[in-house]
Scaffold this motif. Structure first.
Motif, short mmCIF file in Angstrom:
data_model
loop_
_atom_site.label_atom_id
_atom_site.label_comp_id
_atom_site.label_asym_id
_atom_site.label_seq_id
_atom_site.Cartn_x
_atom_site.Cartn_y
_atom_site.Cartn_z
N ILE A 47 3.04 13.59 0.20
CA ILE A 47 2.23 13.50 -1.02
C ILE A 47 3.15 13.45 -2.24
CG2 ILE A 47 0.63 14.80 -2.51
CD1 ILE A 47 -0.80 13.34 -0.27
N GLY A 48 4.19 14.26 -2.22
CA GLY A 48 5.16 14.24 -3.32
C GLY A 48 5.83 12.90 -3.48
N GLU A 49 6.25 12.31 -2.36
CA GLU A 49 6.91 11.00 -2.41
C GLU A 49 5.96 9.93 -2.95
OE1 GLU A 49 9.92 11.67 1.39
OE2 GLU A 49 8.19 10.34 1.62
N MET A 50 4.73 9.91 -2.45
CA MET A 50 3.77 8.91 -2.94
C MET A 50 3.47 9.12 -4.41
SD MET A 50 0.98 8.17 0.06
CE MET A 50 0.43 9.85 0.17
N ALA A 75 3.72 7.19 -9.84
CA ALA A 75 3.97 7.51 -11.24
C ALA A 75 4.99 6.55 -11.86
CB ALA A 75 4.46 8.96 -11.37
N ARG A 76 5.86 5.99 -11.06
CA ARG A 76 6.89 5.08 -11.58
C ARG A 76 6.40 3.66 -11.81
NH1 ARG A 76 12.59 6.48 -11.05
NH2 ARG A 76 12.79 4.23 -11.20
N THR A 77 5.35 3.26 -11.12
CA THR A 77 4.88 1.89 -11.28
C THR A 77 4.06 1.75 -12.56
OG1 THR A 77 3.73 0.03 -10.29
CG2 THR A 77 2.81 2.17 -9.86
N LYS A 78 4.20 0.62 -13.17
CA LYS A 78 3.42 0.30 -14.37
C LYS A 78 2.41 -0.80 -14.03
CE LYS A 78 5.98 2.74 -17.28
NZ LYS A 78 5.85 4.13 -17.02
N ASP A 79 2.19 -1.02 -12.74
CA ASP A 79 1.37 -2.14 -12.28
C ASP A 79 0.09 -1.64 -11.59
OD1 ASP A 79 0.30 -4.40 -11.08
OD2 ASP A 79 2.20 -5.07 -10.20
N VAL A 112 -0.84 -0.61 -7.52
CA VAL A 112 -1.38 0.69 -7.09
C VAL A 112 -2.68 0.49 -6.34
CG1 VAL A 112 -2.29 2.92 -7.86
CG2 VAL A 112 -0.23 1.99 -8.93
N GLU A 113 -3.56 -0.37 -6.87
CA GLU A 113 -4.83 -0.64 -6.18
C GLU A 113 -4.58 -1.25 -4.81
OE1 GLU A 113 -8.96 -3.15 -6.60
OE2 GLU A 113 -7.87 -2.65 -8.43
N SER A 114 -3.68 -2.21 -4.73
CA SER A 114 -3.36 -2.84 -3.45
C SER A 114 -2.83 -1.80 -2.46
CB SER A 114 -2.33 -3.95 -3.66
OG SER A 114 -1.92 -4.48 -2.43
N LEU A 171 -3.41 1.45 -2.45
CA LEU A 171 -4.50 2.34 -2.03
C LEU A 171 -5.41 1.65 -1.02
CD1 LEU A 171 -5.39 4.01 -5.44
CD2 LEU A 171 -4.17 5.05 -3.50
N ARG A 172 -5.68 0.38 -1.23
CA ARG A 172 -6.55 -0.35 -0.29
C ARG A 172 -5.87 -0.56 1.06
NH1 ARG A 172 -11.21 -2.02 -2.38
NH2 ARG A 172 -11.42 -2.03 -4.64
N CYS A 173 -4.54 -0.64 1.08
CA CYS A 173 -3.80 -0.72 2.35
C CYS A 173 -3.75 0.64 3.05
CB CYS A 173 -2.37 -1.20 2.12
SG CYS A 173 -2.23 -2.91 1.60
N LEU A 174 -3.59 1.68 2.27
CA LEU A 174 -3.40 3.03 2.80
C LEU A 174 -4.69 3.64 3.33
CD1 LEU A 174 -1.37 5.48 3.01
CD2 LEU A 174 -2.25 6.15 0.75
N LEU A 175 -5.80 3.41 2.62
CA LEU A 175 -7.05 4.11 2.91
C LEU A 175 -8.03 3.23 3.67
CD1 LEU A 175 -7.44 5.61 -0.67
CD2 LEU A 175 -6.59 6.81 1.36
N THR A 176 -8.88 3.88 4.44
CA THR A 176 -9.97 3.17 5.11
C THR A 176 -11.05 2.84 4.09
OG1 THR A 176 -11.25 5.15 5.61
CG2 THR A 176 -9.57 4.50 7.24
#
Length: 101
Positions: A10-13, A18-22, A26-28, A30-35
């Motif tokens: 969780i810390g790594e993610m 937090a570093r991305t400005k895109d 982030v949405e992509s 989350l959609r890959c990570l989550l069902t």
């Protein structure tokens, strides 16, 4: 939680997000990570936080979002905590919305 593997990942993610400005990246991610069910649940919880902030009655939120009063009460309690993560992210989102309008 106190599960070292959970805390580490969780810390790594969190740091990576937090570093991305895109927002699209982030949405992509989350959609890959989550069902689809997890995405629906998280989207409902975000809607819950926004509705609580707008002072919408809990029973109305439950009806509109199909959430239990127990979940809504938990969200309300989290939003009221000092230095609440919900509050801080909601404030960042609202400030961003003001800047974009």
């Amino acid at each position: 939680m106190n599960n070292p593997m959970v805390e580490k990942n969780i810390g790594e993610m969190s740091r990576a997000l937090a570093r991305t400005k895109d927002p699209e990246l982030v949405e992509s991610f989350l959609r890959c990570l989550l069902t689809p069910a997890e995405i629906t649940d998280i989207a409902a919880r975000w809607a819950l936080v926004k509705a609580l902030d707008q002072k919408i009655p809990q029973r109305e939120i439950a009806k509109d979002l199909g959430l239990s009063l127990c979940k809504i009460t938990r969200g309300s309690r989290e939003l009221k905590k000092p230095d609440s993560g919900f509050r801080r992210i909601l404030d960042i989102f609202q400030e961003s919305e003001k800047e974009n309008n």
